[in-house]
Design a protein around this motif. Structure first.
Motif, PDB file in Angstrom:
ATOM      1  N   LYS A  76      22.211   1.678  11.207  1.00  0.00           N
ATOM      2  CA  LYS A  76      23.120   1.626  10.060  1.00  0.00           C
ATOM      3  C   LYS A  76      22.796   2.756   9.093  1.00  0.00           C
ATOM      4  CE  LYS A  76      24.143  -3.316  10.249  1.00  0.00           C
ATOM      5  NZ  LYS A  76      24.121  -4.608   9.528  1.00  0.00           N
ATOM      6  N   GLN A  77      23.778   3.131   8.270  1.00  0.00           N
ATOM      7  CA  GLN A  77      23.628   4.264   7.360  1.00  0.00           C
ATOM      8  C   GLN A  77      23.043   3.863   6.009  1.00  0.00           C
ATOM      9  OE1 GLN A  77      24.358   7.385   8.655  1.00  0.00           O
ATOM     10  NE2 GLN A  77      24.661   6.145  10.486  1.00  0.00           N
ATOM     11  N   VAL A  78      23.122   2.567   5.681  1.00  0.00           N
ATOM     12  CA  VAL A  78      22.670   2.082   4.372  1.00  0.00           C
ATOM     13  C   VAL A  78      21.678   0.948   4.585  1.00  0.00           C
ATOM     14  CG1 VAL A  78      23.384   1.072   2.172  1.00  0.00           C
ATOM     15  CG2 VAL A  78      24.898   2.677   3.348  1.00  0.00           C
ATOM     16  N   ALA A  79      20.601   0.943   3.777  1.00  0.00           N
ATOM     17  CA  ALA A  79      19.553  -0.071   3.918  1.00  0.00           C
ATOM     18  C   ALA A  79      19.401  -0.869   2.623  1.00  0.00           C
ATOM     19  CB  ALA A  79      18.224   0.601   4.279  1.00  0.00           C
ATOM     20  N   ASP A  80      19.529  -2.187   2.737  1.00  0.00           N
ATOM     21  CA  ASP A  80      19.268  -3.076   1.602  1.00  0.00           C
ATOM     22  C   ASP A  80      17.757  -3.280   1.510  1.00  0.00           C
ATOM     23  OD1 ASP A  80      18.848  -5.191  -0.132  1.00  0.00           O
ATOM     24  OD2 ASP A  80      20.450  -6.441   0.670  1.00  0.00           O
ATOM     25  N   PRO A  81      17.116  -2.898   0.393  1.00  0.00           N
ATOM     26  CA  PRO A  81      15.651  -2.991   0.313  1.00  0.00           C
ATOM     27  C   PRO A  81      15.119  -4.419   0.483  1.00  0.00           C
ATOM     28  CG  PRO A  81      16.604  -2.537  -1.845  1.00  0.00           C
ATOM     29  CD  PRO A  81      17.696  -2.370  -0.847  1.00  0.00           C
ATOM     30  N   MET A  82      15.933  -5.423   0.161  1.00  0.00           N
ATOM     31  CA  MET A  82      15.481  -6.807   0.242  1.00  0.00           C
ATOM     32  C   MET A  82      15.384  -7.322   1.680  1.00  0.00           C
ATOM     33  SD  MET A  82      14.859  -7.113  -2.813  1.00  0.00           S
ATOM     34  CE  MET A  82      14.213  -8.776  -2.733  1.00  0.00           C
ATOM     35  N   LEU A  83      15.890  -6.546   2.646  1.00  0.00           N
ATOM     36  CA  LEU A  83      15.872  -6.995   4.040  1.00  0.00           C
ATOM     37  C   LEU A  83      14.629  -6.542   4.802  1.00  0.00           C
ATOM     38  CD1 LEU A  83      19.619  -6.545   5.115  1.00  0.00           C
ATOM     39  CD2 LEU A  83      18.465  -8.576   4.218  1.00  0.00           C
ATOM     40  N   SER A  84      13.735  -5.810   4.139  1.00  0.00           N
ATOM     41  CA  SER A  84      12.508  -5.327   4.803  1.00  0.00           C
ATOM     42  C   SER A  84      11.301  -5.511   3.898  1.00  0.00           C
ATOM     43  CB  SER A  84      12.658  -3.845   5.169  1.00  0.00           C
ATOM     44  OG  SER A  84      11.392  -3.297   5.520  1.00  0.00           O
ATOM     45  N   GLY A  85      10.306  -6.246   4.382  1.00  0.00           N
ATOM     46  CA  GLY A  85       9.063  -6.412   3.630  1.00  0.00           C
ATOM     47  C   GLY A  85       8.355  -5.090   3.412  1.00  0.00           C
ATOM     48  N   LYS A  86       8.457  -4.208   4.390  1.00  0.00           N
ATOM     49  CA  LYS A  86       7.787  -2.906   4.293  1.00  0.00           C
ATOM     50  C   LYS A  86       8.456  -2.020   3.243  1.00  0.00           C
ATOM     51  CE  LYS A  86       6.141  -0.804   8.063  1.00  0.00           C
ATOM     52  NZ  LYS A  86       5.993   0.099   9.249  1.00  0.00           N
ATOM     53  N   THR A  87       9.778  -2.052   3.210  1.00  0.00           N
ATOM     54  CA  THR A  87      10.511  -1.266   2.213  1.00  0.00           C
ATOM     55  C   THR A  87      10.203  -1.763   0.801  1.00  0.00           C
ATOM     56  OG1 THR A  87      12.295  -0.878   3.801  1.00  0.00           O
ATOM     57  CG2 THR A  87      12.798  -0.470   1.495  1.00  0.00           C
ATOM     58  N   GLN A  88      10.155  -3.076   0.635  1.00  0.00           N
ATOM     59  CA  GLN A  88       9.823  -3.641  -0.670  1.00  0.00           C
ATOM     60  C   GLN A  88       8.440  -3.193  -1.126  1.00  0.00           C
ATOM     61  OE1 GLN A  88      10.496  -7.961  -0.844  1.00  0.00           O
ATOM     62  NE2 GLN A  88      12.142  -7.711   0.636  1.00  0.00           N
ATOM     63  N   LEU A  89       7.465  -3.207  -0.197  1.00  0.00           N
ATOM     64  CA  LEU A  89       6.099  -2.788  -0.530  1.00  0.00           C
ATOM     65  C   LEU A  89       6.058  -1.306  -0.903  1.00  0.00           C
ATOM     66  CD1 LEU A  89       3.063  -3.332  -0.748  1.00  0.00           C
ATOM     67  CD2 LEU A  89       2.879  -2.951   1.706  1.00  0.00           C
ATOM     68  N   LEU A  90       6.786  -0.485  -0.152  1.00  0.00           N
ATOM     69  CA  LEU A  90       6.841   0.950  -0.460  1.00  0.00           C
ATOM     70  C   LEU A  90       7.360   1.172  -1.875  1.00  0.00           C
ATOM     71  CD1 LEU A  90       6.842   4.022   0.481  1.00  0.00           C
ATOM     72  CD2 LEU A  90       9.258   3.673   0.896  1.00  0.00           C
ATOM     73  N   LEU A  91       8.447   0.493  -2.232  1.00  0.00           N
ATOM     74  CA  LEU A  91       9.043   0.677  -3.560  1.00  0.00           C
ATOM     75  C   LEU A  91       8.093   0.203  -4.663  1.00  0.00           C
ATOM     76  CD1 LEU A  91      12.718  -0.396  -2.734  1.00  0.00           C
ATOM     77  CD2 LEU A  91      11.900   1.935  -3.194  1.00  0.00           C
ATOM     78  N   ASP A  92       7.389  -0.892  -4.425  1.00  0.00           N
ATOM     79  CA  ASP A  92       6.409  -1.386  -5.405  1.00  0.00           C
ATOM     80  C   ASP A  92       5.278  -0.377  -5.594  1.00  0.00           C
ATOM     81  OD1 ASP A  92       7.856  -3.674  -5.772  1.00  0.00           O
ATOM     82  OD2 ASP A  92       6.577  -4.946  -4.510  1.00  0.00           O
ATOM     83  N   LEU A  93       4.757   0.118  -4.470  1.00  0.00           N
ATOM     84  CA  LEU A  93       3.678   1.112  -4.519  1.00  0.00           C
ATOM     85  C   LEU A  93       4.126   2.374  -5.250  1.00  0.00           C
ATOM     86  CD1 LEU A  93       2.032   1.223  -0.962  1.00  0.00           C
ATOM     87  CD2 LEU A  93       0.814   0.984  -3.125  1.00  0.00           C
ATOM     88  N   GLN A  94       5.323   2.849  -4.878  1.00  0.00           N
ATOM     89  CA  GLN A  94       5.822   4.091  -5.454  1.00  0.00           C
ATOM     90  C   GLN A  94       6.095   3.948  -6.947  1.00  0.00           C
ATOM     91  OE1 GLN A  94       6.082   7.261  -3.788  1.00  0.00           O
ATOM     92  NE2 GLN A  94       6.067   7.588  -5.987  1.00  0.00           N
ATOM     93  N   ALA A  95       6.563   2.782  -7.367  1.00  0.00           N
ATOM     94  CA  ALA A  95       6.807   2.541  -8.798  1.00  0.00           C
ATOM     95  C   ALA A  95       5.500   2.650  -9.585  1.00  0.00           C
ATOM     96  CB  ALA A  95       7.444   1.164  -8.999  1.00  0.00           C
ATOM     97  N   GLN A  96       4.417   2.091  -9.033  1.00  0.00           N
ATOM     98  CA  GLN A  96       3.102   2.170  -9.696  1.00  0.00           C
ATOM     99  C   GLN A  96       2.629   3.621  -9.784  1.00  0.00           C
ATOM    100  OE1 GLN A  96       0.319  -0.478  -7.681  1.00  0.00           O
ATOM    101  NE2 GLN A  96       1.941  -1.991  -7.421  1.00  0.00           N
ATOM    102  N   ILE A  97       2.819   4.370  -8.702  1.00  0.00           N
ATOM    103  CA  ILE A  97       2.379   5.768  -8.670  1.00  0.00           C
ATOM    104  C   ILE A  97       3.150   6.590  -9.701  1.00  0.00           C
ATOM    105  CG2 ILE A  97       2.332   7.869  -7.248  1.00  0.00           C
ATOM    106  CD1 ILE A  97       1.885   5.936  -4.804  1.00  0.00           C
ATOM    107  N   LEU A  98       4.452   6.348  -9.801  1.00  0.00           N
ATOM    108  CA  LEU A  98       5.272   7.070 -10.780  1.00  0.00           C
ATOM    109  C   LEU A  98       4.834   6.743 -12.204  1.00  0.00           C
ATOM    110  CD1 LEU A  98       8.792   6.669  -9.116  1.00  0.00           C
ATOM    111  CD2 LEU A  98       7.491   8.798  -9.345  1.00  0.00           C
ATOM    112  N   GLU A  99       4.488   5.478 -12.443  1.00  0.00           N
ATOM    113  CA  GLU A  99       3.999   5.078 -13.772  1.00  0.00           C
ATOM    114  C   GLU A  99       2.731   5.834 -14.144  1.00  0.00           C
ATOM    115  OE1 GLU A  99       3.465   0.947 -14.687  1.00  0.00           O
ATOM    116  OE2 GLU A  99       5.469   0.427 -13.950  1.00  0.00           O
ATOM    117  N   ASN A 100       1.922   6.135 -13.135  1.00  0.00           N
ATOM    118  CA  ASN A 100       0.676   6.875 -13.369  1.00  0.00           C
ATOM    119  C   ASN A 100       0.903   8.383 -13.487  1.00  0.00           C
ATOM    120  OD1 ASN A 100      -0.787   4.503 -13.244  1.00  0.00           O
ATOM    121  ND2 ASN A 100      -1.228   4.696 -11.048  1.00  0.00           N
ATOM    122  N   GLY A 101       2.156   8.812 -13.325  1.00  0.00           N
ATOM    123  CA  GLY A 101       2.488  10.232 -13.453  1.00  0.00           C
ATOM    124  C   GLY A 101       1.983  11.084 -12.302  1.00  0.00           C
ATOM    125  N   GLU A 102       1.806  10.468 -11.122  1.00  0.00           N
ATOM    126  CA  GLU A 102       1.261  11.192  -9.963  1.00  0.00           C
ATOM    127  C   GLU A 102       2.343  11.479  -8.924  1.00  0.00           C
ATOM    128  OE1 GLU A 102      -1.791   8.508  -8.718  1.00  0.00           O
ATOM    129  OE2 GLU A 102      -3.132   9.011 -10.383  1.00  0.00           O
TER     130      GLU A 102
END
Length: 208
Positions: A76-102
């Protein structure tokens, strides 16, 4: 080796963390379906037959794609983040990294998964991530690297494992995320070394 302080005293540490996530109900159902259908096909072939071996490899590849995101496996061309545990974890991790300015390098072995992650990062986190893969021209590739190394606004760089695994200096990143894992850990280590190399002055956090 680079980690020997008597040889190279100014290289910081590399801290590797295995991150665990659960399949969503949708992923689990799709995973089980792939297993059932694949084992049915495999059982119809003779033990040791080359076709049987091919079916086993095809199943493993399909299961890796289901774990990435159902949309990856289903093409499929579009991915709902709520349908993948791995995608959700990536977004959580990346949000923390962005908050740290890294800055972050995100590696995937699949171009299709990278194409799904680019709009996900934009829509969920407001991040415009360049995607370096085998189809990118040399000129565009050089610009991506230059921007990531020197522009504050270039916070995330997505890379396919084969295209970004060697020959690049990306020391602006202090975080490396391996979205899906390669069969050979040495290939992952080589990719991580795009950030963990001479010229790196911060500790590098590696998430697998």
């Amino acid at each position: 080796v680079k980690t020997d302080k008597s040889i190279i005293s100014d290289l910081p540490d590399k801290i590797e963390t295995n991150q665990f996530c659960c399949l969503t109900p949708e992923q689990a159902a799709l995973y089980q379906n792939v297993v059932d259908e694949s084992l049915k096909a495999i059982s119809g072939e003779k033990e040791g037959d080359i076709k049987r071996q091919g079916l086993v490899l095809k199943m493993l590849t399909a299961l890796k794609q289901v774990c990435n995101h159902p949309a990856h496996f289903l093409k499929k061309q579009v991915a709902d983040p709520m349908l993948s545990g791995k995608t959700q974890l990536l977004l959580d991790l990346q949000a923390q990294i962005l908050e740290n300015g890294e800055k972050t390098l995100i590696f995937t072995q699949y171009r299709e998964m990278g194409d799904l992650l680019v709009p996900l990062l934009r829509n969920q986190l407001g991040v415009e991530a360049a995607f370096l893969h085998g189809g990118v021209s040399r000129t565009a590739r050089d610009k991506m690297v230059e921007d990531f190394q020197h522009k504050h606004s270039a916070r995330v760089l997505l890379l396919s494992l084969k295209a970004g695994g060697t020959g690049l200096n990306l020391t602006a990143a202090s975080n490396v995320i391996h979205y899906d894992l390669w069969w050979n850990p040495a290939v992952e280590a080589q990719a991580t070394d795009r950030a963990f190399r001479i010229g790196q002055h911060r500790n590098v956090q590696v998430h697998r």
